[in-house]
Motif scaffolding. Sequence first.
Motif, PDB file in Angstrom:
ATOM      1  N   GLU B 147       0.822  -1.215   0.000  1.00  0.00           N
ATOM      2  CA  GLU B 147       0.000   0.000   0.000  1.00  0.00           C
ATOM      3  C   GLU B 147       0.856   1.265   0.000  1.00  0.00           C
ATOM      4  O   GLU B 147       0.546   2.244  -0.667  1.00  0.00           O
ATOM      5  CB  GLU B 147      -0.892   0.023   1.230  1.00  0.00           C
ATOM      6  CG  GLU B 147      -2.304  -0.326   0.907  1.00  0.00           C
ATOM      7  CD  GLU B 147      -3.174  -0.365   2.138  1.00  0.00           C
ATOM      8  OE1 GLU B 147      -2.719   0.020   3.235  1.00  0.00           O
ATOM      9  OE2 GLU B 147      -4.323  -0.789   2.001  1.00  0.00           O
ATOM     10  N   ALA B 148       1.939   1.208   0.777  1.00  0.00           N
ATOM     11  CA  ALA B 148       2.817   2.378   0.842  1.00  0.00           C
ATOM     12  C   ALA B 148       3.388   2.671  -0.540  1.00  0.00           C
ATOM     13  O   ALA B 148       3.480   3.821  -0.958  1.00  0.00           O
ATOM     14  CB  ALA B 148       3.939   2.137   1.850  1.00  0.00           C
ATOM     15  N   ALA B 149       3.741   1.610  -1.265  1.00  0.00           N
ATOM     16  CA  ALA B 149       4.268   1.800  -2.617  1.00  0.00           C
ATOM     17  C   ALA B 149       3.187   2.344  -3.547  1.00  0.00           C
ATOM     18  O   ALA B 149       3.440   3.222  -4.369  1.00  0.00           O
ATOM     19  CB  ALA B 149       4.817   0.479  -3.150  1.00  0.00           C
ATOM     20  N   GLU B 150       1.966   1.826  -3.388  1.00  0.00           N
ATOM     21  CA  GLU B 150       0.843   2.342  -4.181  1.00  0.00           C
ATOM     22  C   GLU B 150       0.661   3.827  -3.931  1.00  0.00           C
ATOM     23  O   GLU B 150       0.481   4.613  -4.862  1.00  0.00           O
ATOM     24  CB  GLU B 150      -0.457   1.633  -3.776  1.00  0.00           C
ATOM     25  CG  GLU B 150      -0.776   0.378  -4.534  1.00  0.00           C
ATOM     26  CD  GLU B 150      -2.085  -0.219  -4.045  1.00  0.00           C
ATOM     27  OE1 GLU B 150      -3.121   0.467  -4.085  1.00  0.00           O
ATOM     28  OE2 GLU B 150      -2.057  -1.384  -3.590  1.00  0.00           O
ATOM     29  N   LEU B 152       2.745   5.908  -3.189  1.00  0.00           N
ATOM     30  CA  LEU B 152       3.830   6.694  -3.789  1.00  0.00           C
ATOM     31  C   LEU B 152       3.727   6.712  -5.315  1.00  0.00           C
ATOM     32  O   LEU B 152       4.599   7.258  -5.984  1.00  0.00           O
ATOM     33  CB  LEU B 152       5.185   6.117  -3.375  1.00  0.00           C
ATOM     34  CG  LEU B 152       5.603   6.383  -1.929  1.00  0.00           C
ATOM     35  CD1 LEU B 152       6.762   5.485  -1.532  1.00  0.00           C
ATOM     36  CD2 LEU B 152       5.972   7.840  -1.719  1.00  0.00           C
TER      37      LEU B 152
END
Lengths: 248, 247
Positions: B147-150, B152
């Motif tokens: 989710e954190a990558a999403e 970003l």
Amino acid sequence: MSWSPSEPMVSIKDVHKSFGDLKVLNGVSLDVMKGDVICIIGPSGSGKSTLIRCVNALNDIQQGSILVEGQEVNDLHLNKLELRKKVGMVFQQYNLFPHKTALQNVMMAPVRVLKHDKVEAEATARALLKKVRLEGKEAAFPGELSGGQQQRVAIARSLAMQPDVMLFDEVTAALDPETVGEVLQTIKDLAEDGMTCILVTHEMGFAREIADHVYFTDRGVIVEHGPPETFFKDAKDPRTREFLSQIL
Amino acid sequence: MEFFFDWFRVLYDETGINLPFLYDSYDRNRMVNGFLTTIWLSLVCLFFSVIIGVIGAWLQGSSFKWTRRIVNGYIQIFRNTPPLVQLYFFYFAIGTLLPKVENDWGGQSPLLGSFAWAAISLSFFAGAFNVEIFRSGIEAVPKSTVEAAEALGFSKLMIYRDITLPLAFRVVLPALNNNLVNLVKTTTLAYAIAVPEMLYEANQIWSDNVNVTEMMIFLLLAYFALVGVLVSGMNRWERAMKIPGYG
């Protein structure tokens, strides 16, 4: 869609959201102007985290509208990349990439997503880590950092995308008490620099100090809102008063 | 070197322990070729089976129902049938259906030789297990990290390549290690379709020299050493991939 800074940067209108049969947001509306710092407080399960996760489309909504600088988020053909360039997010559990150093964590999105030059991105990343007071920790892996340090790396990582608005989802809730202060200070610095911030928080003292506007949510609706001076002193709704009396 | 080889001829004359692949240059060539063929077949299969595993695990996360079904069907077929049957199926069933090509001497040759079929068959066989191995690793990567990558702005493919896969790799290395060891040992099945790998060449040698016992002992030790090298390499890799302060 054109947007001018005189209009709300984030405009949430009558948003409804359910997870299966569970209604989480039940008609929420609020506006955030450029440079505003707003805090959303409320009991757990009141929908406050879901609300800010909807702003950057980590959760979709069933009804209503969310405009971010004029871009409609509730859109099947949403350009998520455009949206996420504008909206940064920091999570309760930091969610750093554990196999990358602090510096790599901060550099990664600008290099991969924005296709920035590596050398430039590294210089920016170093400057950001300095800004969050983590100079000297560039080569450390997340597992080697304290919770507070990890959370500040996460803030720097998000800032590296040069967002216009930052979402903070209970970012101090998982921290040891002694490291809460350093993270709050970082957010305060950002707010003072004019960053538009939407915070979900349990830190009432901090909300009172930093917020331009405070919203209290319960069972998927905004029960009460106002500037912190009046909100914390004379809340009108009995639910707000009860919540504040338990927390303060 | 000649002295070394001659010593084994003396050993044979004096004791009857017959290792012709050491003192006889013809048998020595056969053994070296067999050894190299085994290594080459292993490397080719290792490479393609890992590629199949990585791509298959990615396709398993597809939002298209039929893509997932096809991958699952593939896994079921190759996991639930004996590898020797698969090898025969490829070589004798599929192989004979393919058109023949004219060879250098004007005759007709199959389009793909036995080595190619062994490589294809064994890669699919080990690949089926690798898909499942990688899937288990992907499932172990916290959703919140993805989710954190999403958030970003990472695309699905970037998330898989830069976040999920590198983290999953570290989780699955012990299981992958096991499967790849099995794969190297399974290359001996290629014997059945006359791929001139180590077991096949050893068979040639013991047929000519009637030294079955010596060849069997040698084969056992040779595979033990070969797999030992692979295992120590994988263990080294596992240690090198360790992230400070993680897991």
